[in-house]
Design a protein around this motif. Structure first.
Motif, mmCIF file in Angstrom:
data_model
loop_
_atom_site.group_PDB
_atom_site.id
_atom_site.type_symbol
_atom_site.label_atom_id
_atom_site.label_comp_id
_atom_site.label_asym_id
_atom_site.label_seq_id
_atom_site.Cartn_x
_atom_site.Cartn_y
_atom_site.Cartn_z
ATOM 1 N N ASN A 110 44.294 61.189 40.615
ATOM 2 C CA ASN A 110 45.667 60.591 39.824
ATOM 3 C C ASN A 110 45.238 59.238 39.339
ATOM 4 N N HIS A 111 46.031 59.253 38.148
ATOM 5 C CA HIS A 111 45.678 57.873 37.270
ATOM 6 C C HIS A 111 46.117 56.712 37.869
ATOM 7 N N ILE A 112 47.336 56.838 38.586
ATOM 8 C CA ILE A 112 47.767 55.767 39.218
ATOM 9 C C ILE A 112 47.006 55.217 40.319
ATOM 10 N N ALA A 114 43.858 55.739 40.520
ATOM 11 C CA ALA A 114 42.879 55.223 39.980
ATOM 12 C C ALA A 114 43.010 53.638 39.462
ATOM 13 N N HIS A 115 43.987 53.406 39.165
ATOM 14 C CA HIS A 115 44.377 52.201 38.698
ATOM 15 C C HIS A 115 44.435 51.097 40.023
ATOM 16 N N LEU A 116 45.285 51.549 40.856
ATOM 17 C CA LEU A 116 45.297 50.927 42.148
ATOM 18 C C LEU A 116 43.846 50.545 42.821
ATOM 19 N N SER A 136 51.800 49.197 33.959
ATOM 20 C CA SER A 136 51.011 49.455 32.690
ATOM 21 C C SER A 136 51.907 49.946 31.653
ATOM 22 N N GLY A 137 51.546 50.789 30.421
ATOM 23 C CA GLY A 137 52.421 51.125 29.418
ATOM 24 C C GLY A 137 53.215 52.292 29.968
ATOM 25 N N GLY A 138 52.985 53.072 30.977
ATOM 26 C CA GLY A 138 53.960 54.185 31.560
ATOM 27 C C GLY A 138 54.294 54.001 32.871
ATOM 28 N N ALA A 162 56.895 48.083 32.261
ATOM 29 C CA ALA A 162 56.766 46.557 31.730
ATOM 30 C C ALA A 162 55.877 46.506 30.428
ATOM 31 N N GLY A 163 54.760 47.488 30.590
ATOM 32 C CA GLY A 163 53.999 47.446 28.982
ATOM 33 C C GLY A 163 54.580 48.128 27.896
ATOM 34 N N GLU A 164 55.824 49.113 28.211
ATOM 35 C CA GLU A 164 56.366 49.767 27.280
ATOM 36 C C GLU A 164 57.316 48.806 26.717
ATOM 37 N N GLY A 179 51.429 46.078 21.867
ATOM 38 C CA GLY A 179 52.103 44.829 21.910
ATOM 39 C C GLY A 179 51.491 43.672 23.009
ATOM 40 N N GLY A 180 51.173 44.362 24.075
ATOM 41 C CA GLY A 180 50.867 43.247 25.222
ATOM 42 C C GLY A 180 50.060 42.314 24.938
ATOM 43 N N PRO A 181 48.693 42.671 24.524
ATOM 44 C CA PRO A 181 47.730 41.511 24.083
ATOM 45 C C PRO A 181 48.165 40.799 22.887
ATOM 46 N N ILE A 182 48.895 41.301 22.174
ATOM 47 C CA ILE A 182 49.312 40.562 20.894
ATOM 48 C C ILE A 182 50.230 39.419 21.383
ATOM 49 N N SER A 271 47.227 45.721 39.066
ATOM 50 C CA SER A 271 46.637 46.651 38.542
ATOM 51 C C SER A 271 47.168 47.337 37.260
ATOM 52 N N GLY A 272 46.613 47.969 36.468
ATOM 53 C CA GLY A 272 47.202 48.603 35.033
ATOM 54 C C GLY A 272 47.210 47.447 33.960
ATOM 55 N N GLY A 273 47.147 48.080 32.755
ATOM 56 C CA GLY A 273 46.943 47.276 31.543
ATOM 57 C C GLY A 273 47.715 46.125 31.605
ATOM 58 N N VAL A 274 49.072 45.826 31.899
ATOM 59 C CA VAL A 274 49.649 44.628 31.998
ATOM 60 C C VAL A 274 49.114 43.558 33.099
ATOM 61 N N ALA A 275 48.372 43.996 33.895
ATOM 62 C CA ALA A 275 47.728 43.025 34.817
ATOM 63 C C ALA A 275 46.536 42.196 34.101
ATOM 64 N N ALA A 276 46.324 42.780 32.882
ATOM 65 C CA ALA A 276 45.286 41.872 32.017
ATOM 66 C C ALA A 276 45.996 40.535 31.463
ATOM 67 N N ASN A 277 47.374 40.542 31.581
ATOM 68 C CA ASN A 277 48.146 39.497 31.072
ATOM 69 C C ASN A 277 47.835 38.016 31.689
ATOM 70 N N ARG A 278 47.256 37.361 30.884
ATOM 71 C CA ARG A 278 47.167 35.867 31.431
ATOM 72 C C ARG A 278 48.062 35.236 32.095
ATOM 73 N N PHE A 302 38.833 46.201 33.759
ATOM 74 C CA PHE A 302 39.213 47.185 34.641
ATOM 75 C C PHE A 302 40.736 47.495 35.116
ATOM 76 N N CYS A 303 41.441 46.668 34.073
ATOM 77 C CA CYS A 303 42.870 46.805 34.282
ATOM 78 C C CYS A 303 43.531 47.784 33.501
ATOM 79 N N THR A 304 42.937 47.682 32.085
ATOM 80 C CA THR A 304 43.409 48.787 31.210
ATOM 81 C C THR A 304 42.575 49.884 31.405
HETATM 82 O O1 KG4 Z 1 46.753 50.909 31.817
HETATM 83 P P1 KG4 Z 1 46.901 51.007 30.296
HETATM 84 O O2 KG4 Z 1 45.925 50.688 29.415
HETATM 85 O O3 KG4 Z 1 47.442 52.502 30.024
HETATM 86 C C1 KG4 Z 1 48.456 53.209 30.594
HETATM 87 O O4 KG4 Z 1 48.217 53.765 31.556
HETATM 88 O O5 KG4 Z 1 49.653 52.854 30.078
HETATM 89 O O6 KG4 Z 1 48.152 50.078 29.905
HETATM 90 C C2 KG4 Z 1 48.470 49.907 28.700
HETATM 91 C C3 KG4 Z 1 49.629 49.149 28.460
HETATM 92 C C4 KG4 Z 1 49.935 48.925 27.144
HETATM 93 O O7 KG4 Z 1 51.821 48.679 27.294
HETATM 94 C C5 KG4 Z 1 49.644 47.307 26.502
HETATM 95 O O8 KG4 Z 1 50.628 46.654 25.887
HETATM 96 C C6 KG4 Z 1 49.628 46.677 28.029
HETATM 97 O O9 KG4 Z 1 49.199 47.732 28.840
HETATM 98 N N1 KG4 Z 1 48.866 45.466 28.066
HETATM 99 C C7 KG4 Z 1 49.187 44.160 28.218
HETATM 100 C C8 KG4 Z 1 48.079 43.261 27.973
HETATM 101 N N2 KG4 Z 1 47.011 44.276 27.650
HETATM 102 C C9 KG4 Z 1 47.474 45.578 27.916
HETATM 103 N N3 KG4 Z 1 50.531 43.859 28.678
HETATM 104 C C10 KG4 Z 1 50.568 42.663 28.502
HETATM 105 N N4 KG4 Z 1 49.425 41.743 28.496
HETATM 106 C C11 KG4 Z 1 48.208 41.966 28.189
HETATM 107 N N5 KG4 Z 1 47.419 41.061 27.922
#
Ligand code: KG4
Ligand code: ZN
Length: 336
Positions: A110-112, A114-116, A136-138, A162-164, A179-182, A271-278, A302-304
């Motif tokens: 399960n992808h969730i 895996a993130h956890l 994350s994005g989803g 949140a990522g969405e 958008g997240g990293p930008i 965990s998850g992509g948004v957890a990469a947020n500074r 490892f977050c993304t």
């Molecule tokens: O976990 P992930 O790679 O894929 C999914 O399972 O969705 O997460 C991707 C999401 C995207 O919405 C992206 O914009 C967001 O994570 N993201 C961030 C950052 N890096 C990736 N959001 C905020 N700040 C970041 N640094």
């Protein structure tokens, strides 16, 4: 136990070789950002086509980098869901074929989960139980985690993840994808107090989230502050995204701490992509330290999405003798 892990749930093709669910021998990720960028989001059909092209070279690269052959691999772990079904099917079908051809056991992950579990790739992972947030994005889901396979969902988003919301706000402002990293980067020099966007909380006893109202507040702000012909001044853009980011971060931090208190736990995992947020990483650590709560956040890579985290979970199940049948299907809404 050497696990070959494969991840194709969205727009990244990932393959990794992980030893005993811990030591990464290789972790290869092929990003599809250049393909989807011009559409401002992931185009599912293009994503699955690209996975088909990438899967063999990426798995080959992961094995080569790890300096192992299939003969040394003990099992295969592959993401089964949730995600884009066309994308998932590429990784899953490939893993099943390889499992059959090489006579190796395989397990769907399960992808969730895996993130956890990405945090277990780090030097000092937490002990169970802990509060885990997948953002994350989803997904934006909050769990009490008592062990591998032992999850109690405390709350989740009722609308956008949140990522969405990050991706949609960036798209609205014409900043690019994802958008997240930008937004993370632009916010460094923005004023997070410039605009007071709403902090949707849904009540003190709820661990659910809602980000669509916040997103609409940004849309309305833009609507009532018409863009001059020369475009928004750069500093206004920075202030908008920084204020938006601050609102998201504040909600996530508050809910996590409330959940920890509610469950009487002193360990939390992001965990998850948004957890990469500074800013999220920084604020979470600051606020938690006041309450003597320990925060664990995987390194940003490892977050993304990546396959190493799939290898962590795969190992846990394979070592307990759990195997998936070759009839295993992919599910876009696979629950945890
Ligand atoms: O976990 P992930 O790679 O894929 C999914 O399972 O969705 O997460 C991707 C999401 C995207 O919405 C992206 O914009 C967001 O994570 N993201 C961030 C950052 N890096 C990736 N959001 C905020 N700040 C970041 N640094
Ligand atoms: Zn993900």
């Amino acid at each position: 136990m050497w696990v070959l892990a494969i991840e194709t749930s969205c727009d990244d093709t990932g393959a990794a070789v992980v030893l005993d669910g811990k030591k990464i021998l290789s972790n290869v990720v092929s990003s599809q950002v250049p393909i989807h960028q011009k559409y401002g989001g992931v185009v599912p059909e293009l994503a699955s086509r690209r996975h088909i092209e990438s899967i063999v070279p990426i798995v080959t690269e992961a094995l080569e980098k790890a300096e192992v052959t299939l003969r040394e691999i003990d099992g295969i772990a592959v993401t089964q869901g949730p995600g884009l079904v066309g994308s998932l099917l590429v990784g899953l079908s490939f893993a099943k074929s390889l499992s059959f051809a090489a006579g190796l056991p395989f397990v769907g992950v399960n992808h969730i989960e895996a993130h956890l579990s990405a945090i277990f790739l780090e030097e000092k992972p937490p002990r169970f139980p802990f509060i885990g947030l997948v953002v994350s994005g989803g997904h934006t889901s909050l769990f009490r985690v008592d062990g591998f396979g032992k999850y109690k969902r405390l709350g989740q988003t009722r609308d956008d993840a949140a990522g969405e919301a990050f991706d949609k706000v960036a798209k609205l402002l014409g900043l690019g994808y994802p958008g997240g990293p930008i937004i993370d980067e632009l916010s460094k020099t923005g004023d997070s107090k410039a605009i007071r966007f709403p902090r949707p909380s849904l009540g003190k006893d709820s661990f659910d989230f809602s980000f669509s109202g916040l997103k609409t507040a940004v849309v309305n702000y833009v609507k009532f502050h018409p863009v001059p012909v020369e475009g928004y001044p750069e500093n206004l853009i920075r202030n908008i995204v920084s204020s938006f980011q601050e609102a998201v971060v504040e909600v996530l931090v508050k809910k996590m701490l409330q959940a920890a208190q509610h469950q009487g736990l002193k360990r939390i995992v992001l965990s998850g992509g948004v957890a990469a947020n500074r800013r999220l990483r920084e604020r979470m650590k600051e606020e938690a330290s006041v309450e003597k709560i320990k925060v664990y956040i995987p390194s940003p890579s490892f977050c993304t999405d990546n396959a190493a985290m799939v290898g962590v979970v795969g190992y846990e199940y394979l070592k307990r003798g759990i195997r998936s049948p070759l009839s295993l299907n992919a599910f876009s809404n696979l629950p945890l």
